[in-house]
Write a protein that holds these residues in place. Structure first.
Motif, PDB file in Angstrom:
ATOM      1  N   ASP A 302       0.818  -1.207   0.000  1.00 25.63           N
ATOM      2  CA  ASP A 302       0.000   0.000   0.000  1.00 25.63           C
ATOM      3  C   ASP A 302       0.854   1.260   0.000  1.00 25.63           C
ATOM      4  OD1 ASP A 302      -2.362  -1.331  -0.109  1.00 25.63           O
ATOM      5  OD2 ASP A 302      -2.750  -1.277   2.054  1.00 25.63           O
ATOM      6  N   THR A 326      -2.129  -5.947   0.455  1.00 27.14           N
ATOM      7  CA  THR A 326      -3.112  -4.924   0.783  1.00 27.14           C
ATOM      8  C   THR A 326      -4.373  -5.552   1.359  1.00 27.14           C
ATOM      9  OG1 THR A 326      -4.390  -3.069  -0.101  1.00 27.14           O
ATOM     10  CG2 THR A 326      -4.094  -4.981  -1.542  1.00 27.14           C
ATOM     11  N   ARG A 328      -7.120  -3.519   0.924  1.00 29.57           N
ATOM     12  CA  ARG A 328      -8.063  -2.656   0.226  1.00 29.57           C
ATOM     13  C   ARG A 328      -8.704  -3.378  -0.959  1.00 29.57           C
ATOM     14  NH1 ARG A 328      -4.911   2.707  -1.158  1.00 29.57           N
ATOM     15  NH2 ARG A 328      -3.339   1.188  -1.832  1.00 29.57           N
TER      16      ARG A 328
END
Length: 370
Positions: A302, A326, A328
């Motif tokens: 990230d 990540t 996300r």
């Protein structure tokens, strides 16, 4: 070269008859004197009972002599002199050091050697650069040239040596350090001063087999300009720094380039070659990567920014792999008609553009999320 430390090369004549005599020089000072058949004083032992201090001066049949001191019965300094009366060794058992002298054919000191049981610090400060290398030594060898100043000095310890060279004016001109560190058998640091200015120096490391495993070169400002080393897996790595701060890094395995990359002024990577089995991690800047043979791994954490991968190999046994570290959301779609884009995150997002790759060409295993 310096002149020798001199004792009288021959025993002094005495007014006393041959034999051994005890002389009281003071209420508490007594001397024992020996006179040979030629009327020379070949031995004198003086003892001060109040101070507990004793000295002995003795001449030997081979022409050598000695001078020793002791305090309260403990042996202190012992000097030995050769036939010319020049000192050749000095030992102090109370302080714990020994020093020896060597001479050239003209009788000037050519070398002094010093050893101690205590650890001393050296060398003296470099007068032109005010740089003082940190080195702790137990032995010191000084070699003299044609002047009073030393030609070079070698400091030694259980960890290695430091050699200091001097110019004609007595200034430090070169230092070379060798020592043992872990699995590395020898490390050498060298730097020079020319007309008061720092010039490049280098740093070398050798393994137990005597092979160079690290070489570093520095400019006059102590900035690293070149580095080459052997990695733990046996690969060879080399880095060359340009004056503007950009530097090229090359990693080779078995003579073939595994990774060739340029670190640009802003800290971003521009990878022009990434061989099979090679792995590279993105920086926080905008990087550009090129896969050469396939089988490469690209690691993105990230905050990696907006990156580009050229010549990405999809599917098959020799596919490249993108590893996204990540939590996300990850999405991908067409980009500009010919490329694909991978977007990590929704608001503060990072992107990876795969040049010349249709989104439908991506296979399971090409992208891993960890």
């Amino acid at each position: 070269m310096p002149a020798p430390i001199v004792n009288s090369p021959t025993p002094p004549q005495s007014s006393l008859p041959p034999g051994e005599h005890v002389i009281q020089d003071d209420a508490s000072i007594f001397s024992t004197v020996k006179i040979d058949d030629e009327g020379r004083e070949i031995y004198r032992r003086t003892l001060d009972f109040n101070l507990g201090f004793e000295t002995i001066l003795q001449y030997y049949p081979d022409g050598t002599s000695s001078y020793s001191t002791s305090f309260d019965g403990q042996f202190g300094i012992n000097n030995l002199y050769n036939e010319q009366g020049w000192i050749v060794s000095q030992e102090d058992t109370l302080i714990g050091f020994r020093k020896t002298w060597s001479y050239d054919a003209l009788g000037f000191i050519s070398q002094t050697s010093y050893s101690t049981t205590d650890i001393a610090t050296g060398p003296q400060i470099e007068r032109e650069t005010e740089r003082t290398p940190e080195f702790f030594y137990t032995t010191k060898d000084v070699y003299y040239g044609p002047t009073e100043s030393p030609s070079f000095t070698v400091l030694g310890s259980e960890f290695g040596t430091l050699r200091i060279s001097y110019d004609a004016s007595g200034l430090v001109s070169n230092l070379a350090q060798t020592y043992v560190f872990g699995n590395t058998s020898k490390i050498v640091d060298q730097w020079n001063d020319a007309e008061g200015a720092r010039i490049p120096h280098r740093h070398l490391e050798y393994n137990r087999d005597g092979k160079i495993v690290l070489e570093e070169r520095f400019d006059a400002g102590d900035n690293l300009t070149y580095q080459t080393k052997t990695l733990d897996d046996g690969a060879h790595y080399a880095m060359s720094m340009a004056p503007d701060g950009q530097h090229i890094q090359i990693t080779e395995t078995d003579g073939s380039i595994r990774i060739q990359e340029t670190v640009r002024n802003d800290g971003s990577l521009f990878v022009t070659k990434l061989g099979n089995g090679a792995s590279v991690e993105s920086t926080s800047h905008d990087d550009v990567f090129t896969s050469t043979e396939g089988g490469a791994t690209f690691v993105f954490k990230d905050g990696f920014g907006d990156d580009v991968i050229r010549n990405f190999h999809t599917g098959g046994a020799n596919h490249d792999t993108i590893v996204l570290d990540t939590d996300r959301e990850v999405n991908s779609w067409y980009y500009n008609g010919n490329d694909s884009i991978i977007i990590v995150g929704n608001v503060d997002y990072d992107t990876i553009i795969l040049k010349g790759v249709n989104i439908e060409q991506l296979h399971q295993g090409d992208i891993l999320i960890v």
